[in-house]
Design an enzyme around this catalytic site. Structure first.
Site, PDB file in Angstrom:
ATOM      1  N   CYS A 210     -51.043  25.068  10.175  1.00  0.00           N
ATOM      2  CA  CYS A 210     -50.165  25.475   9.340  1.00  0.00           C
ATOM      3  C   CYS A 210     -49.592  27.076   9.732  1.00  0.00           C
ATOM      4  CB  CYS A 210     -50.144  25.324   8.088  1.00  0.00           C
ATOM      5  SG  CYS A 210     -51.521  25.832   7.282  1.00  0.00           S
ATOM      6  N   THR A 237     -57.817  27.129  13.705  1.00  0.00           N
ATOM      7  CA  THR A 237     -57.145  27.584  15.085  1.00  0.00           C
ATOM      8  C   THR A 237     -55.787  27.979  14.867  1.00  0.00           C
ATOM      9  OG1 THR A 237     -56.499  25.394  15.741  1.00  0.00           O
ATOM     10  CG2 THR A 237     -58.546  26.189  16.379  1.00  0.00           C
ATOM     11  N   ARG A 239     -53.887  30.769  11.694  1.00  0.00           N
ATOM     12  CA  ARG A 239     -54.044  32.115  11.562  1.00  0.00           C
ATOM     13  C   ARG A 239     -55.130  32.571  10.675  1.00  0.00           C
ATOM     14  NH1 ARG A 239     -51.470  32.547  15.154  1.00  0.00           N
ATOM     15  NH2 ARG A 239     -49.306  33.354  15.649  1.00  0.00           N
ATOM     16  N   GLU A 268     -58.390  40.034  12.510  1.00  0.00           N
ATOM     17  CA  GLU A 268     -58.959  40.260  13.965  1.00  0.00           C
ATOM     18  C   GLU A 268     -58.121  41.443  14.871  1.00  0.00           C
ATOM     19  OE1 GLU A 268     -55.943  37.227  16.174  1.00  0.00           O
ATOM     20  OE2 GLU A 268     -57.070  36.332  14.745  1.00  0.00           O
ATOM     21  N   HIS A 300     -59.741  33.909  19.378  1.00  0.00           N
ATOM     22  CA  HIS A 300     -58.083  33.666  19.448  1.00  0.00           C
ATOM     23  C   HIS A 300     -58.091  33.112  21.088  1.00  0.00           C
ATOM     24  CE1 HIS A 300     -54.318  34.420  17.300  1.00  0.00           C
ATOM     25  NE2 HIS A 300     -54.039  33.586  18.299  1.00  0.00           N
TER      26      HIS A 300
END
Length: 339
Positions: A210, A237, A239, A268, A300
């Site tokens: 989401c 995977t 946010r 990050e 990421h």
């Protein structure tokens, strides 16, 4: 149209050059590349450019947007799907159009999510290290069959649905929650629509797909973790800020969280997409995560396939050209997207 790319990586230029070569109006496009992140300190580098192209961890706060507007920038082209790093109302007031890549390769991210699920379950990261040291003992490598398990997907956009198809191939029962879809829209995909609380209570595996909004910020927290099955597997995977990391660390220490796979991390921006192997990482929370044997972190890279990069480059260039020619773009983002 002059565009300055921030957060440039070596692998991007040839992909964008290939995409640009296939565009009829390529002669009107001038790209420049800047390795630096877009921040208040670097925003002035956009002086003389019509547009900037930004990535997921670039700073597009009100302060940065004001500098860009002062320098004459009219377009922010995001080469990613998420736009939580952009102050959209500020951009609107400043007359800056924001465009994005709404979808590039949902299969790329979905396949990375299933890779993390399989690697965590069958302890691939641990067995790889052992075998290299000549240790072929199986102690501590016990996994479980995916067949017959329940996976809860939070967010049923293109990526969530792609992962659902993969999981169903393993014989996994898939339940899902997406407030933007009705039960009738969900059921044709063989996904059982359930409440968020039901996801937490019944799922062996929970995977997040989401967007990051004021409603989803830290949705995985002490309260939600307490509702989950003991030993639950969490995959993110999407946010980083969907997860309250200190709360997950508590869950890992107690055993309530049995596995954690994350390709994204709330802080990050200070870590990912750069080589810090010769430096001391100052983020103590991140360093604590890396001490757990049942945690798998990737930097990421869920989007990082050849097909996805090609799609990102093509859509980004088309967005810039469409704006140049019409002052509009079908992939623009405005305040209505925040609701």
């Amino acid at each position: 149209m002059k565009t300055l790319f921030f957060s440039y990586q070596d692998y991007e230029r040839p992909v964008f050059a290939e995409a640009l070569s296939q565009i009829d109006s390529q002669s009107s496009q001038q790209f420049s590349w800047q390795e630096a992140h877009l921040t208040p300190a670097t925003a002035a580098l956009a002086d003389g450019y019509d547009a900037v192209c930004a990535f997921v961890n670039d700073d597009l706060s009100k302060e940065v947007l004001e500098i860009l507007a002062e320098k004459g920038v009219k377009l922010v082209a995001l080469r990613c799907a998420g736009f939580n790093n952009v102050d959209i109302p500020a951009a609107e007031k400043l007359g800056i159009t924001v465009v994005r890549v709404p979808a590039y390769s949902p299969e790329a991210v979905a396949e990375h999510a299933i890779t993390m699920i399989m690697a965590l379950n069958r302890k691939i990261h641990k067995s790889w290290s052992r075998v290299r040291e000549g240790n072929f003992h199986l102690h501590g490598l016990l996994g479980f069959n995916l067949y017959g398990r329940v996976a809860g997907l939070i967010g049923l956009g293109r990526i969530g649905l792609a992962l659902a198809r993969i999981l169903q191939g393993f014989g996994v029962t898939v339940v899902g929650y997406d407030p933007g879809m009705s039960d009738n829209q969900i059921q044709p995909f063989n996904i059982t629509p359930v409440s968020l609380k039901e996801i937490y209570k019944t799922s062996d595996i929970i995977s997040l797909h989401c967007p990051l909004t004021m409603h989803t910020y830290h949705m995985i927290n002490d309260c939600s973790i307490s509702m989950m099955q003991p030993g639950v597997m969490l995959i993110n995977t999407s946010r980083g800020a969907l997860i309250d990391t200190p709360a997950v660390i508590k869950g890992l220490k107690s055993g309530q969280v049995g596995y954690l796979g994350i390709d994204v991390y709330e802080q990050e921006g200070d870590l990912f997409f750069q080589d810090l192997s010769e430096e001391v990482i100052q983020d103590d929370v991140f360093q604590r995560l890396l001490t757990f044997p049942n945690v798998l972190v990737t930097g990421h890279q869920g989007f990082f396939t050849r097909e996805a990069l090609q799609a990102i480059a093509g859509i980004t260039i088309n967005n810039i050209i469409e704006f140049e020619q019409t002052d509009q773009c079908k992939n623009s983002v405005d305040s209505s997207c925040l609701r």
